[in-house]
Design a protein around this motif. Structure first.
Motif, mmCIF file in Angstrom:
data_model
loop_
_atom_site.group_PDB
_atom_site.id
_atom_site.type_symbol
_atom_site.label_atom_id
_atom_site.label_comp_id
_atom_site.label_asym_id
_atom_site.label_seq_id
_atom_site.Cartn_x
_atom_site.Cartn_y
_atom_site.Cartn_z
ATOM 1 N N UNK A 153 0.832 -1.203 0.000
ATOM 2 C CA UNK A 153 0.000 0.000 0.000
ATOM 3 C C UNK A 153 0.864 1.248 0.000
ATOM 4 N N UNK A 154 1.905 1.269 0.828
ATOM 5 C CA UNK A 154 2.747 2.462 0.930
ATOM 6 C C UNK A 154 3.395 2.791 -0.406
ATOM 7 N N UNK A 155 3.873 1.760 -1.094
ATOM 8 C CA UNK A 155 4.513 2.005 -2.390
ATOM 9 C C UNK A 155 3.505 2.526 -3.408
ATOM 10 N N UNK A 156 2.271 1.995 -3.372
ATOM 11 C CA UNK A 156 1.258 2.460 -4.311
ATOM 12 C C UNK A 156 0.869 3.909 -4.036
ATOM 13 N N UNK A 157 0.698 4.233 -2.764
ATOM 14 C CA UNK A 157 0.343 5.609 -2.411
ATOM 15 C C UNK A 157 1.480 6.557 -2.784
ATOM 16 N N UNK A 158 2.720 6.136 -2.514
ATOM 17 C CA UNK A 158 3.864 6.979 -2.860
ATOM 18 C C UNK A 158 3.956 7.173 -4.372
ATOM 19 N N UNK A 159 3.709 6.121 -5.129
ATOM 20 C CA UNK A 159 3.740 6.236 -6.580
ATOM 21 C C UNK A 159 2.658 7.183 -7.084
ATOM 22 N N UNK A 160 1.453 7.058 -6.493
ATOM 23 C CA UNK A 160 0.369 7.944 -6.911
ATOM 24 C C UNK A 160 0.675 9.398 -6.567
ATOM 25 N N UNK A 161 1.219 9.636 -5.366
ATOM 26 C CA UNK A 161 1.557 11.004 -4.975
ATOM 27 C C UNK A 161 2.646 11.593 -5.863
ATOM 28 N N UNK A 162 3.646 10.775 -6.198
ATOM 29 C CA UNK A 162 4.702 11.264 -7.082
ATOM 30 C C UNK A 162 4.159 11.578 -8.469
ATOM 31 N N UNK A 163 3.209 10.745 -8.934
ATOM 32 C CA UNK A 163 2.614 11.008 -10.244
ATOM 33 C C UNK A 163 1.851 12.317 -10.238
ATOM 34 N N UNK A 164 1.020 12.518 -9.210
ATOM 35 C CA UNK A 164 0.250 13.767 -9.135
ATOM 36 C C UNK A 164 1.175 14.968 -8.966
ATOM 37 N N UNK A 165 2.242 14.818 -8.171
ATOM 38 C CA UNK A 165 3.184 15.915 -7.989
ATOM 39 C C UNK A 165 3.901 16.245 -9.299
ATOM 40 N N UNK A 166 4.264 15.216 -10.063
ATOM 41 C CA UNK A 166 4.897 15.458 -11.352
ATOM 42 C C UNK A 166 3.976 16.168 -12.328
ATOM 43 N N UNK A 167 2.703 15.750 -12.346
ATOM 44 C CA UNK A 167 1.738 16.412 -13.231
ATOM 45 C C UNK A 167 1.511 17.864 -12.809
ATOM 46 N N UNK A 168 1.438 18.091 -11.492
ATOM 47 C CA UNK A 168 1.254 19.462 -11.012
ATOM 48 C C UNK A 168 2.457 20.336 -11.359
ATOM 49 N N UNK A 169 3.665 19.778 -11.209
ATOM 50 C CA UNK A 169 4.866 20.537 -11.554
ATOM 51 C C UNK A 169 4.916 20.817 -13.048
ATOM 52 N N UNK A 170 4.538 19.846 -13.858
ATOM 53 C CA UNK A 170 4.509 20.056 -15.304
ATOM 54 C C UNK A 170 3.517 21.154 -15.668
ATOM 55 N N UNK A 171 2.351 21.153 -15.013
ATOM 56 C CA UNK A 171 1.355 22.198 -15.284
ATOM 57 C C UNK A 171 1.907 23.567 -14.893
ATOM 58 N N UNK A 172 2.592 23.652 -13.751
ATOM 59 C CA UNK A 172 3.160 24.935 -13.317
ATOM 60 C C UNK A 172 4.199 25.437 -14.306
ATOM 61 N N UNK A 173 5.025 24.527 -14.823
ATOM 62 C CA UNK A 173 6.070 24.941 -15.768
ATOM 63 C C UNK A 173 5.442 25.426 -17.071
#
Length: 313
Positions: A70-90
């Motif tokens: 579960x921890x790895x899945x949640x971490x992967x999902x959070x990293x994905x959302x963070x990457x998408x948010x950073x891409x949108x900001x850029x």
């Protein structure tokens, strides 16, 4: 979905036990879904079961493909959302930087200025990477290696696009400063963005040079392990045995080994450059690169695993 994710690790009896609450909840879900018109209860229950099982199935399949906890899945999902948010900001910041600016007003002229030099820039960058791969790693002159022009340009596409991409975050930083109308901070952000752009481009260029050097080192390891190295954008090294056509030949940095395969990148020129893996394994020993006139020797490629050449007769 989380319920279906939990069901993956259970036994058959455990899955049936977990399905029991879904079977009870399916009645309420089906009754809510078909509340606009009275339907027979089997149809309402089947509709509810299809809704609940259909939403749990993606979670089950997700765990089946990614069984890391579960921890790895949640971490992967959070990293994905963070990457998408950073891409949108850029991307959004870059839009703020060029919107209603001198760049947007002269976009056609700037694109012409930026695109026209590419036919000269890409071959230059590709030739430099070939220099790093052949001459810097193996010591063989780059001019002696023939590679198609399109491969030379192709090897430079990714580094060029990578360096251009590294310019986007500093541009986005300037765009956000411009969007929020930072007055005195705007000049500071401009200086910081310009400095960051230079640093990122230097780091990106160094990273791609290291990537090319690593590819050359992998090729050298392959030759040492008696296997043919992988091709690098049209540059294909071949393990081959070299046999002199007469008793005495002129060999630069000789003597010429005839009992073991050597590495050559091209046999088309007047001078044949060879790299000896046995010499390369001896630090402080003789230079592993030697050259000989192509007209004075005959060559033939060897297959993987062959470590000896046949004796001269």
């Amino acid at each position: 979905m989380f319920y279906g994710w939990l069901a993956y690790d259970r036994s058959l009896l455990g899955r049936l036990a977990m399905f029991a609450p879904l079977a009870g909840a399916a009645w309420f879900a089906g009754d809510w879904y078909m509340s606009n018109q009275r339907r027979p209860w089997p149809l309402r229950w089947a509709a509810g079961a299809m809704i609940l099982v259909g939403t749990a199935a993606p979670g089950y399949a997700w765990h089946q493909q990614n069984p890391y906890g579960v921890a790895a899945q949640i971490r992967s999902a959070l990293l994905t959302f963070a990457g998408l948010a950073l891409l949108w900001c850029v991307l959004r910041g870059c839009w703020f930087a060029i919107r209603q600016s001198w760049v947007s007003k002269h976009a056609a002229g700037l694109l012409t200025v930026l695109v026209l030099p590419l036919p000269w820039v890409l071959p230059f960058v590709g030739s430099f990477l070939q220099f790093v791969y052949v001459e810097d790693a193996f010591g063989i002159p780059t001019d002696s290696v023939s590679a198609p022009v399109y491969w030379t340009g192709a090897s430079a596409v990714l580094p060029t696009l990578g360096c251009v991409g590294l310019l986007l975050p500093p541009l986005a930083l300037y765009g956000w400063a411009r969007h929020f109308h930072w007055a005195w901070e705007k000049s500071i952000v401009s200086v910081v963005s310009a400095g960051a752009a230079v640093v990122l481009v230097i780091i990106g260029g160094t990273a791609f040079m290291n990537r090319t050097s690593e590819a050359a080192h992998r090729a050298a390891r392959d030759v040492v392990n008696a296997t043919t190295p992988d091709s690098y954008f049209g540059i294909q090294g071949e393990r081959m045995c070299v046999r002199p056509l007469k008793d005495k030949i002129s060999v630069h940095n000789g003597p010429l080994p005839t009992r073991r395969p050597l590495l050559a990148f091209s046999t088309d020129g007047d001078v044949l450059y060879l790299w000896d893996p046995a010499r390369a394994q001896k630090p402080g020993g003789p230079d592993p690169v030697m050259s000989v006139r192509s007209a004075e020797v005959s060559t033939y490629a060897v297959s993987n695993g062959e470590t000896r050449c046949p004796e001269l007769t």
